[in-house]
Design a protein around this motif. Structure first.
Motif, PDB file in Angstrom:
ATOM      1  N   ARG A 103      48.502  10.228  39.552  1.00  0.00           N
ATOM      2  CA  ARG A 103      48.197  11.280  40.518  1.00  0.00           C
ATOM      3  C   ARG A 103      49.392  12.196  40.716  1.00  0.00           C
ATOM      4  O   ARG A 103      49.242  13.430  40.788  1.00  0.00           O
ATOM      5  N   ASP A 164      42.232   3.077  38.768  1.00  0.00           N
ATOM      6  CA  ASP A 164      42.201   3.083  40.223  1.00  0.00           C
ATOM      7  C   ASP A 164      42.689   1.741  40.765  1.00  0.00           C
ATOM      8  O   ASP A 164      42.624   0.717  40.077  1.00  0.00           O
ATOM      9  N   TRP A 177      43.112   4.588  45.663  1.00  0.00           N
ATOM     10  CA  TRP A 177      43.837   5.694  45.044  1.00  0.00           C
ATOM     11  C   TRP A 177      43.695   5.613  43.523  1.00  0.00           C
ATOM     12  O   TRP A 177      43.394   4.578  42.948  1.00  0.00           O
ATOM     13  N   GLY A 180      42.903  10.885  40.616  1.00  0.00           N
ATOM     14  CA  GLY A 180      42.431  12.058  41.343  1.00  0.00           C
ATOM     15  C   GLY A 180      42.723  12.061  42.823  1.00  0.00           C
ATOM     16  O   GLY A 180      42.348  13.013  43.518  1.00  0.00           O
ATOM     17  N   ALA A 181      43.369  11.011  43.344  1.00  0.00           N
ATOM     18  CA  ALA A 181      43.592  10.959  44.794  1.00  0.00           C
ATOM     19  C   ALA A 181      44.742  10.024  45.129  1.00  0.00           C
ATOM     20  O   ALA A 181      44.880   8.950  44.538  1.00  0.00           O
ATOM     21  N   THR A 184      43.855   6.771  50.113  1.00  0.00           N
ATOM     22  CA  THR A 184      42.970   7.318  51.129  1.00  0.00           C
ATOM     23  C   THR A 184      42.149   6.199  51.750  1.00  0.00           C
ATOM     24  O   THR A 184      41.600   5.349  51.033  1.00  0.00           O
ATOM     25  N   LYS A 231      32.870   9.652  43.713  1.00  0.00           N
ATOM     26  CA  LYS A 231      33.922   9.091  42.877  1.00  0.00           C
ATOM     27  C   LYS A 231      34.425   7.811  43.521  1.00  0.00           C
ATOM     28  O   LYS A 231      34.194   7.559  44.702  1.00  0.00           O
ATOM     29  N   CYS A 233      37.434   6.927  44.378  1.00  0.00           N
ATOM     30  CA  CYS A 233      38.369   7.171  45.480  1.00  0.00           C
ATOM     31  C   CYS A 233      38.208   8.547  46.104  1.00  0.00           C
ATOM     32  O   CYS A 233      38.939   8.905  47.015  1.00  0.00           O
ATOM     33  N   GLU A 234      37.260   9.346  45.634  1.00  0.00           N
ATOM     34  CA  GLU A 234      37.034  10.684  46.162  1.00  0.00           C
ATOM     35  C   GLU A 234      35.559  10.811  46.533  1.00  0.00           C
ATOM     36  O   GLU A 234      34.694  10.558  45.710  1.00  0.00           O
ATOM     37  N   ASN A 235      35.275  11.224  47.755  1.00  0.00           N
ATOM     38  CA  ASN A 235      33.898  11.357  48.215  1.00  0.00           C
ATOM     39  C   ASN A 235      33.068  10.130  47.844  1.00  0.00           C
ATOM     40  O   ASN A 235      32.022  10.221  47.208  1.00  0.00           O
TER      41      ASN A 235
END
Length: 411
Positions: A103, A164, A177, A180-181, A184, A231, A233-235
Protein backbone atom coordinates in the motif's frame (compact mmCIF):
# COMPACT_ATOMS: atom_id res chain seq x y z
CA UNK A 1 -19.21 -43.96 4.71
CA UNK A 2 -21.37 -41.82 6.97
CA UNK A 3 -20.86 -44.11 9.92
CA UNK A 4 -17.11 -43.89 9.30
CA UNK A 5 -17.20 -40.10 9.18
CA UNK A 6 -19.17 -39.92 12.40
CA UNK A 7 -16.29 -41.55 14.18
CA UNK A 8 -14.11 -38.68 13.06
CA UNK A 9 -14.22 -34.99 13.88
CA UNK A 10 -12.79 -31.58 13.13
CA UNK A 11 -12.99 -27.98 12.15
CA UNK A 12 -11.79 -26.02 9.12
CA UNK A 13 -9.38 -23.06 8.56
CA UNK A 14 -7.56 -21.59 5.49
CA UNK A 15 -5.66 -19.44 2.96
CA UNK A 16 -5.75 -17.67 5.28
CA UNK A 17 -5.46 -18.43 8.93
CA UNK A 18 -8.16 -18.67 11.61
CA UNK A 19 -8.21 -16.32 14.53
CA UNK A 20 -8.17 -17.53 18.10
CA UNK A 21 -7.62 -16.05 21.55
CA UNK A 22 -4.02 -15.47 22.49
CA UNK A 23 -2.39 -17.34 25.35
CA UNK A 24 -0.33 -15.46 27.93
CA UNK A 25 2.79 -17.05 26.46
CA UNK A 26 3.50 -18.83 23.21
CA UNK A 27 1.87 -22.17 22.59
CA UNK A 28 3.43 -24.25 19.80
CA UNK A 29 1.42 -23.72 16.63
CA UNK A 30 1.52 -24.16 12.85
CA UNK A 31 0.17 -22.02 10.00
CA UNK A 32 -0.18 -23.28 6.43
CA UNK A 33 0.17 -20.84 3.53
CA UNK A 34 0.18 -20.93 -0.27
CA UNK A 35 3.89 -21.19 -0.99
CA UNK A 36 5.27 -21.57 2.52
CA UNK A 37 4.40 -22.68 6.05
CA UNK A 38 5.14 -21.35 9.52
CA UNK A 39 5.88 -22.96 12.86
CA UNK A 40 5.73 -21.23 16.26
CA UNK A 41 7.92 -22.69 19.00
CA UNK A 42 7.08 -22.90 22.69
CA UNK A 43 9.54 -20.07 23.43
CA UNK A 44 8.02 -17.66 20.88
CA UNK A 45 10.37 -18.15 17.92
CA UNK A 46 9.02 -18.41 14.35
CA UNK A 47 10.33 -20.83 11.71
CA UNK A 48 9.33 -20.97 8.07
CA UNK A 49 9.88 -23.37 5.18
CA UNK A 50 8.85 -23.71 1.55
CA UNK A 51 9.52 -21.37 -1.37
CA UNK A 52 11.76 -18.40 -0.66
CA UNK A 53 10.26 -15.21 -1.99
CA UNK A 54 13.61 -13.75 -2.99
CA UNK A 55 12.44 -10.17 -3.49
CA UNK A 56 11.09 -9.88 -7.06
CA UNK A 57 11.78 -13.56 -7.86
CA UNK A 58 10.97 -16.81 -6.09
CA UNK A 59 13.98 -18.80 -4.99
CA UNK A 60 14.31 -22.55 -4.48
CA UNK A 61 12.46 -24.25 -1.59
CA UNK A 62 14.19 -24.13 1.78
CA UNK A 63 14.05 -26.29 4.89
CA UNK A 64 12.83 -24.78 8.19
CA UNK A 65 14.79 -21.72 9.27
CA UNK A 66 14.22 -19.13 11.96
CA UNK A 67 12.78 -15.71 11.14
CA UNK A 68 15.16 -13.11 12.53
CA UNK A 69 14.17 -9.77 14.04
CA UNK A 70 10.95 -10.71 15.85
CA UNK A 71 10.15 -10.18 19.54
CA UNK A 72 8.58 -13.23 21.24
CA UNK A 73 5.52 -14.22 19.20
CA UNK A 74 2.20 -15.75 20.31
CA UNK A 75 0.33 -16.17 16.98
CA UNK A 76 1.26 -16.48 13.30
CA UNK A 77 -0.46 -16.43 9.92
CA UNK A 78 0.90 -17.50 6.52
CA UNK A 79 -0.42 -15.81 3.38
CA UNK A 80 0.69 -16.36 -0.18
CA UNK A 81 3.97 -14.48 -0.26
CA UNK A 82 3.90 -12.78 3.12
CA UNK A 83 3.79 -13.77 6.76
CA UNK A 84 2.27 -12.06 9.79
CA UNK A 85 2.66 -12.43 13.55
CA UNK A 86 1.34 -11.09 16.84
CA UNK A 87 3.79 -10.52 19.67
CA UNK A 88 3.12 -10.80 23.41
CA UNK A 89 2.06 -7.17 23.73
CA UNK A 90 -0.45 -7.45 20.86
CA UNK A 91 1.74 -5.75 18.24
CA UNK A 92 1.49 -6.98 14.64
CA UNK A 93 4.47 -7.65 12.35
CA UNK A 94 4.72 -8.51 8.64
CA UNK A 95 7.49 -9.66 6.33
CA UNK A 96 7.87 -10.94 2.79
CA UNK A 97 5.68 -9.10 0.26
CA UNK A 98 3.93 -7.18 3.01
CA UNK A 99 0.42 -5.90 2.16
CA UNK A 100 1.14 -2.81 4.28
CA UNK A 101 4.34 -2.08 2.34
CA UNK A 102 2.48 -2.72 -0.93
CA UNK A 103 0.00 0.00 0.00
CA UNK A 104 2.83 2.40 0.80
CA UNK A 105 4.54 1.73 -2.53
CA UNK A 106 1.35 1.99 -4.61
CA UNK A 107 0.46 5.25 -2.89
CA UNK A 108 3.86 6.76 -3.75
CA UNK A 109 3.99 5.20 -7.22
CA UNK A 110 0.46 4.55 -8.51
CA UNK A 111 1.69 4.10 -12.10
CA UNK A 112 4.90 2.78 -13.59
CA UNK A 113 5.60 5.99 -15.51
CA UNK A 114 6.00 6.80 -19.24
CA UNK A 115 6.58 3.14 -20.10
CA UNK A 116 2.83 2.57 -19.69
CA UNK A 117 2.17 4.55 -22.88
CA UNK A 118 4.67 2.43 -24.79
CA UNK A 119 3.10 -0.72 -23.40
CA UNK A 120 -0.33 0.34 -24.62
CA UNK A 121 0.98 1.24 -28.07
CA UNK A 122 2.78 -2.10 -28.37
CA UNK A 123 -0.50 -3.96 -27.99
CA UNK A 124 1.19 -6.50 -25.78
CA UNK A 125 3.66 -7.60 -28.45
CA UNK A 126 7.38 -7.89 -27.97
CA UNK A 127 9.34 -7.08 -24.85
CA UNK A 128 7.36 -5.53 -22.02
CA UNK A 129 8.40 -1.84 -21.91
CA UNK A 130 7.48 -1.77 -18.20
CA UNK A 131 9.30 -4.95 -17.25
CA UNK A 132 12.19 -3.27 -15.46
CA UNK A 133 9.92 -0.71 -13.79
CA UNK A 134 7.59 -3.47 -12.55
CA UNK A 135 10.50 -5.46 -11.11
CA UNK A 136 11.90 -2.36 -9.39
CA UNK A 137 8.52 -1.50 -7.85
CA UNK A 138 8.00 -5.07 -6.64
CA UNK A 139 11.46 -5.02 -5.10
CA UNK A 140 10.40 -2.07 -2.95
CA UNK A 141 7.41 -4.05 -1.67
CA UNK A 142 9.58 -6.77 -0.19
CA UNK A 143 10.22 -6.62 3.57
CA UNK A 144 13.35 -8.55 4.53
CA UNK A 145 13.21 -7.96 8.28
CA UNK A 146 9.80 -8.10 10.02
CA UNK A 147 8.23 -4.64 10.29
CA UNK A 148 5.77 -3.52 12.95
CA UNK A 149 2.45 -2.30 11.56
CA UNK A 150 1.73 1.12 13.10
CA UNK A 151 -1.54 2.51 14.40
CA UNK A 152 -3.23 -0.74 15.43
CA UNK A 153 -4.88 -1.57 18.76
CA UNK A 154 -3.57 -4.73 20.45
CA UNK A 155 -4.48 -7.84 18.46
CA UNK A 156 -5.55 -11.26 19.71
CA UNK A 157 -5.92 -13.09 16.39
CA UNK A 158 -4.58 -12.76 12.85
CA UNK A 159 -5.30 -14.03 9.34
CA UNK A 160 -3.49 -13.61 6.02
CA UNK A 161 -4.42 -14.22 2.39
CA UNK A 162 -3.15 -13.36 -1.09
CA UNK A 163 -2.33 -9.68 -0.52
CA UNK A 164 -4.28 -8.83 2.63
CA UNK A 165 -4.01 -9.19 6.40
CA UNK A 166 -6.73 -8.95 9.05
CA UNK A 167 -6.73 -8.99 12.82
CA UNK A 168 -9.21 -9.32 15.67
CA UNK A 169 -8.63 -6.83 18.48
CA UNK A 170 -9.06 -7.44 22.19
CA UNK A 171 -12.50 -5.82 22.11
CA UNK A 172 -13.73 -8.01 19.24
CA UNK A 173 -13.35 -5.62 16.31
CA UNK A 174 -11.72 -6.44 12.96
CA UNK A 175 -9.09 -4.39 11.13
CA UNK A 176 -8.05 -5.17 7.55
CA UNK A 177 -5.37 -3.84 5.20
CA UNK A 178 -3.85 -4.67 1.84
CA UNK A 179 -2.48 -3.26 -1.41
CA UNK A 180 -5.53 -1.00 -1.73
CA UNK A 181 -6.01 0.18 1.85
CA UNK A 182 -4.13 1.01 5.03
CA UNK A 183 -5.43 -0.65 8.24
CA UNK A 184 -9.15 0.08 8.48
CA UNK A 185 -11.70 -0.95 11.07
CA UNK A 186 -14.51 -2.85 9.33
CA UNK A 187 -17.85 -1.40 10.37
CA UNK A 188 -20.43 -4.05 11.23
CA UNK A 189 -17.97 -6.58 12.63
CA UNK A 190 -18.31 -6.59 16.41
CA UNK A 191 -18.01 -9.25 19.13
CA UNK A 192 -15.87 -11.28 16.76
CA UNK A 193 -13.90 -14.22 18.11
CA UNK A 194 -12.52 -15.81 14.91
CA UNK A 195 -11.76 -14.82 11.32
CA UNK A 196 -10.64 -16.57 8.13
CA UNK A 197 -9.67 -15.13 4.75
CA UNK A 198 -10.13 -16.39 1.21
CA UNK A 199 -8.54 -14.76 -1.80
CA UNK A 200 -11.23 -12.08 -2.18
CA UNK A 201 -13.53 -12.65 0.79
CA UNK A 202 -13.42 -12.90 4.55
CA UNK A 203 -15.56 -14.64 7.15
CA UNK A 204 -15.95 -13.85 10.83
CA UNK A 205 -17.44 -15.86 13.68
CA UNK A 206 -19.39 -13.77 16.17
CA UNK A 207 -19.61 -14.79 19.82
CA UNK A 208 -23.24 -15.94 19.34
CA UNK A 209 -22.33 -18.40 16.55
CA UNK A 210 -23.37 -16.17 13.63
CA UNK A 211 -21.08 -16.31 10.58
CA UNK A 212 -20.59 -13.01 8.77
CA UNK A 213 -19.09 -12.67 5.31
CA UNK A 214 -17.54 -9.68 3.59
CA UNK A 215 -15.68 -8.72 0.44
CA UNK A 216 -16.01 -10.35 -2.98
CA UNK A 217 -17.69 -13.73 -3.46
CA UNK A 218 -15.60 -15.64 -5.98
CA UNK A 219 -17.45 -18.88 -6.69
CA UNK A 220 -20.27 -18.08 -4.24
CA UNK A 221 -17.97 -18.44 -1.27
CA UNK A 222 -20.11 -16.36 1.12
CA UNK A 223 -23.64 -17.59 0.38
CA UNK A 224 -24.98 -14.32 -1.00
CA UNK A 225 -24.28 -12.00 -3.90
CA UNK A 226 -22.33 -8.95 -2.65
CA UNK A 227 -22.08 -5.57 -4.24
CA UNK A 228 -19.73 -5.70 -7.23
CA UNK A 229 -17.56 -2.99 -5.67
CA UNK A 230 -17.04 -4.99 -2.46
CA UNK A 231 -13.40 -5.64 -1.64
CA UNK A 232 -11.76 -7.53 1.17
CA UNK A 233 -10.53 -4.37 2.87
CA UNK A 234 -12.38 -1.68 0.88
CA UNK A 235 -16.16 -1.26 0.98
CA UNK A 236 -16.41 -4.79 2.41
CA UNK A 237 -20.17 -4.87 3.22
CA UNK A 238 -20.28 -7.50 6.00
CA UNK A 239 -23.46 -9.62 5.93
CA UNK A 240 -24.58 -12.48 8.23
CA UNK A 241 -25.37 -15.67 6.32
CA UNK A 242 -25.17 -18.64 8.72
CA UNK A 243 -25.84 -19.39 12.39
CA UNK A 244 -25.03 -21.94 15.06
CA UNK A 245 -21.35 -22.22 14.16
CA UNK A 246 -18.52 -23.00 16.57
CA UNK A 247 -15.66 -22.79 14.03
CA UNK A 248 -15.02 -21.40 10.54
CA UNK A 249 -12.45 -21.64 7.76
CA UNK A 250 -11.86 -20.48 4.20
CA UNK A 251 -10.07 -21.19 0.94
CA UNK A 252 -9.59 -19.01 -2.14
CA UNK A 253 -13.14 -19.68 -3.37
CA UNK A 254 -14.74 -21.51 -0.44
CA UNK A 255 -16.00 -21.09 3.11
CA UNK A 256 -16.50 -23.75 5.78
CA UNK A 257 -18.38 -23.78 9.08
CA UNK A 258 -18.71 -26.32 11.87
CA UNK A 259 -21.76 -26.66 14.12
CA UNK A 260 -21.84 -28.16 17.61
CA UNK A 261 -23.74 -31.18 16.28
CA UNK A 262 -20.65 -32.09 14.24
CA UNK A 263 -22.06 -31.04 10.85
CA UNK A 264 -19.53 -29.41 8.52
CA UNK A 265 -20.95 -26.99 5.93
CA UNK A 266 -19.31 -25.65 2.77
CA UNK A 267 -20.05 -22.87 0.28
CA UNK A 268 -18.47 -22.08 -3.07
CA UNK A 269 -18.04 -23.45 -6.57
CA UNK A 270 -15.62 -26.08 -5.29
CA UNK A 271 -18.49 -27.87 -3.57
CA UNK A 272 -21.54 -27.06 -5.69
CA UNK A 273 -20.19 -29.00 -8.67
CA UNK A 274 -18.15 -31.62 -6.83
CA UNK A 275 -19.34 -34.95 -8.20
CA UNK A 276 -17.28 -36.75 -5.56
CA UNK A 277 -19.71 -35.67 -2.83
CA UNK A 278 -22.03 -38.44 -1.62
CA UNK A 279 -25.71 -37.99 -2.46
CA UNK A 280 -26.72 -37.77 1.20
CA UNK A 281 -24.41 -34.77 1.61
CA UNK A 282 -25.84 -33.01 -1.45
CA UNK A 283 -29.11 -34.84 -2.20
CA UNK A 284 -30.41 -32.44 -4.84
CA UNK A 285 -27.07 -31.81 -6.55
CA UNK A 286 -28.05 -28.18 -6.96
CA UNK A 287 -25.80 -26.07 -9.23
CA UNK A 288 -26.23 -22.92 -7.15
CA UNK A 289 -22.86 -22.13 -5.55
CA UNK A 290 -24.55 -19.97 -2.91
CA UNK A 291 -26.34 -22.96 -1.36
CA UNK A 292 -24.70 -24.47 1.70
CA UNK A 293 -23.49 -28.07 1.40
CA UNK A 294 -23.24 -30.34 4.40
CA UNK A 295 -20.08 -32.19 3.47
CA UNK A 296 -19.81 -34.32 6.60
CA UNK A 297 -21.21 -35.04 10.03
CA UNK A 298 -18.45 -35.65 12.53
CA UNK A 299 -18.24 -36.65 16.16
CA UNK A 300 -16.30 -34.55 18.67
CA UNK A 301 -15.18 -31.88 16.22
CA UNK A 302 -13.00 -29.14 17.65
CA UNK A 303 -10.93 -27.30 15.02
CA UNK A 304 -11.14 -26.74 11.25
CA UNK A 305 -8.48 -26.25 8.59
CA UNK A 306 -9.33 -25.03 5.09
CA UNK A 307 -7.41 -25.02 1.82
CA UNK A 308 -7.25 -27.48 -1.05
CA UNK A 309 -7.69 -30.35 1.39
CA UNK A 310 -10.11 -29.29 4.13
CA UNK A 311 -9.19 -30.85 7.44
CA UNK A 312 -10.50 -31.26 10.96
CA UNK A 313 -9.26 -32.05 14.44
CA UNK A 314 -11.26 -33.88 17.08
CA UNK A 315 -11.13 -33.37 20.81
CA UNK A 316 -9.60 -36.84 20.97
CA UNK A 317 -6.61 -35.66 18.91
CA UNK A 318 -7.57 -37.29 15.61
CA UNK A 319 -6.76 -35.26 12.49
CA UNK A 320 -8.93 -35.97 9.45
CA UNK A 321 -8.83 -34.61 5.90
CA UNK A 322 -11.17 -34.61 2.91
CA UNK A 323 -9.50 -34.17 -0.45
CA UNK A 324 -11.34 -31.97 -2.93
CA UNK A 325 -12.40 -33.54 -6.22
CA UNK A 326 -9.27 -32.37 -8.01
CA UNK A 327 -6.92 -33.34 -5.22
CA UNK A 328 -5.06 -35.59 -5.66
CA UNK A 329 -6.95 -36.96 -8.71
CA UNK A 330 -10.30 -36.04 -10.29
CA UNK A 331 -13.16 -37.65 -8.43
CA UNK A 332 -11.00 -39.02 -5.63
CA UNK A 333 -12.30 -38.93 -2.06
CA UNK A 334 -10.09 -40.05 0.79
CA UNK A 335 -10.21 -39.60 4.53
CA UNK A 336 -6.60 -40.01 5.72
CA UNK A 337 -6.46 -39.57 9.48
CA UNK A 338 -3.71 -39.11 12.02
CA UNK A 339 -3.92 -39.73 15.77
CA UNK A 340 -2.30 -37.93 18.71
CA UNK A 341 -2.54 -34.42 17.24
CA UNK A 342 -2.72 -31.21 19.30
CA UNK A 343 -3.43 -28.59 16.62
CA UNK A 344 -3.83 -28.33 12.88
CA UNK A 345 -3.66 -25.94 9.94
CA UNK A 346 -4.13 -26.50 6.21
CA UNK A 347 -3.97 -24.64 2.94
CA UNK A 348 -1.78 -25.98 0.13
CA UNK A 349 -0.51 -28.59 2.55
CA UNK A 350 -1.80 -29.96 5.82
CA UNK A 351 0.17 -29.38 9.03
CA UNK A 352 -0.64 -31.52 12.06
CA UNK A 353 1.20 -30.65 15.29
CA UNK A 354 1.74 -33.45 17.81
CA UNK A 355 1.78 -32.76 21.59
CA UNK A 356 5.51 -33.62 21.66
CA UNK A 357 6.24 -30.86 19.11
CA UNK A 358 6.81 -32.86 15.92
CA UNK A 359 4.91 -31.69 12.84
CA UNK A 360 3.37 -34.11 10.35
CA UNK A 361 2.52 -32.88 6.86
CA UNK A 362 1.06 -33.92 3.53
CA UNK A 363 -0.37 -32.23 0.44
CA UNK A 364 0.64 -29.98 -2.45
CA UNK A 365 4.42 -29.84 -2.89
CA UNK A 366 4.65 -27.82 -6.10
CA UNK A 367 6.52 -25.06 -4.23
CA UNK A 368 8.24 -27.25 -1.66
CA UNK A 369 5.88 -26.27 1.17
CA UNK A 370 5.39 -29.91 2.21
CA UNK A 371 8.84 -31.39 1.60
CA UNK A 372 11.43 -28.82 0.42
CA UNK A 373 13.91 -31.59 -0.40
CA UNK A 374 11.62 -33.55 -2.73
CA UNK A 375 10.53 -32.60 -6.25
CA UNK A 376 7.39 -34.71 -5.95
CA UNK A 377 4.41 -32.51 -6.89
CA UNK A 378 2.12 -33.97 -4.22
CA UNK A 379 2.88 -35.80 -1.00
CA UNK A 380 -0.06 -38.14 -0.49
CA UNK A 381 0.97 -39.52 2.89
CA UNK A 382 1.65 -37.91 6.24
CA UNK A 383 5.36 -37.44 6.88
CA UNK A 384 7.49 -35.48 9.40
CA UNK A 385 8.62 -32.01 8.29
CA UNK A 386 12.33 -32.57 7.51
CA UNK A 387 15.08 -30.22 8.67
CA UNK A 388 17.31 -31.14 5.73
CA UNK A 389 20.93 -32.17 5.66
CA UNK A 390 20.25 -35.31 7.66
CA UNK A 391 19.38 -33.26 10.76
CA UNK A 392 16.15 -35.07 11.49
CA UNK A 393 12.63 -33.67 11.81
CA UNK A 394 11.21 -30.32 12.92
CA UNK A 395 10.17 -30.12 16.57
CA UNK A 396 8.55 -26.96 17.96
CA UNK A 397 8.85 -27.98 21.62
CA UNK A 398 12.13 -29.83 22.15
CA UNK A 399 14.59 -30.19 19.27
CA UNK A 400 16.55 -32.85 21.16
CA UNK A 401 13.72 -35.39 21.16
CA UNK A 402 14.10 -38.45 18.92
CA UNK A 403 11.38 -38.89 16.31
CA UNK A 404 9.06 -41.81 17.16
CA UNK A 405 9.03 -44.42 14.40
CA UNK A 406 5.25 -44.18 13.99
CA UNK A 407 4.95 -40.42 14.59
CA UNK A 408 3.17 -39.69 11.28
CA UNK A 409 1.59 -43.05 10.52
CA UNK A 410 -1.92 -42.67 9.08
CA UNK A 411 -4.79 -44.46 10.75
Amino acid sequence: MISHLRRLAGAIACMASIAHALPAAAQPAVAAGRYHNLGLTSDGRVLWWGTEFGHAKRGPPVFPRQVQGLPPVVAVAAGWEHSSAITRDGSVYEWGFSPYRMRQVYLLQPTLGPCVVAAILSGGHGKNPCGEAEAARKERMFVERPMRIPGLPPAVAIAASDADTAIVTRDGHVYCWGAGAFPTKIAGLERIKAIALGQFHGVALRDDGVVIGWGGASGGAISYQPDQSAKLCENPGPTPFFSGAIAIAAFADSTYALRADGSVWAWGSSWSRDQALPKDANPDNKPDALVARRIATLDGAATLGGGRAPSALTRQGLAVTWFRALFPTPGARRQPSLANIASLSSYSSILALRPDGFVCTMGDNMYGATDPGDKEMEVQRFMPVPLGGGKGALNLVDASLPLPADACASQ
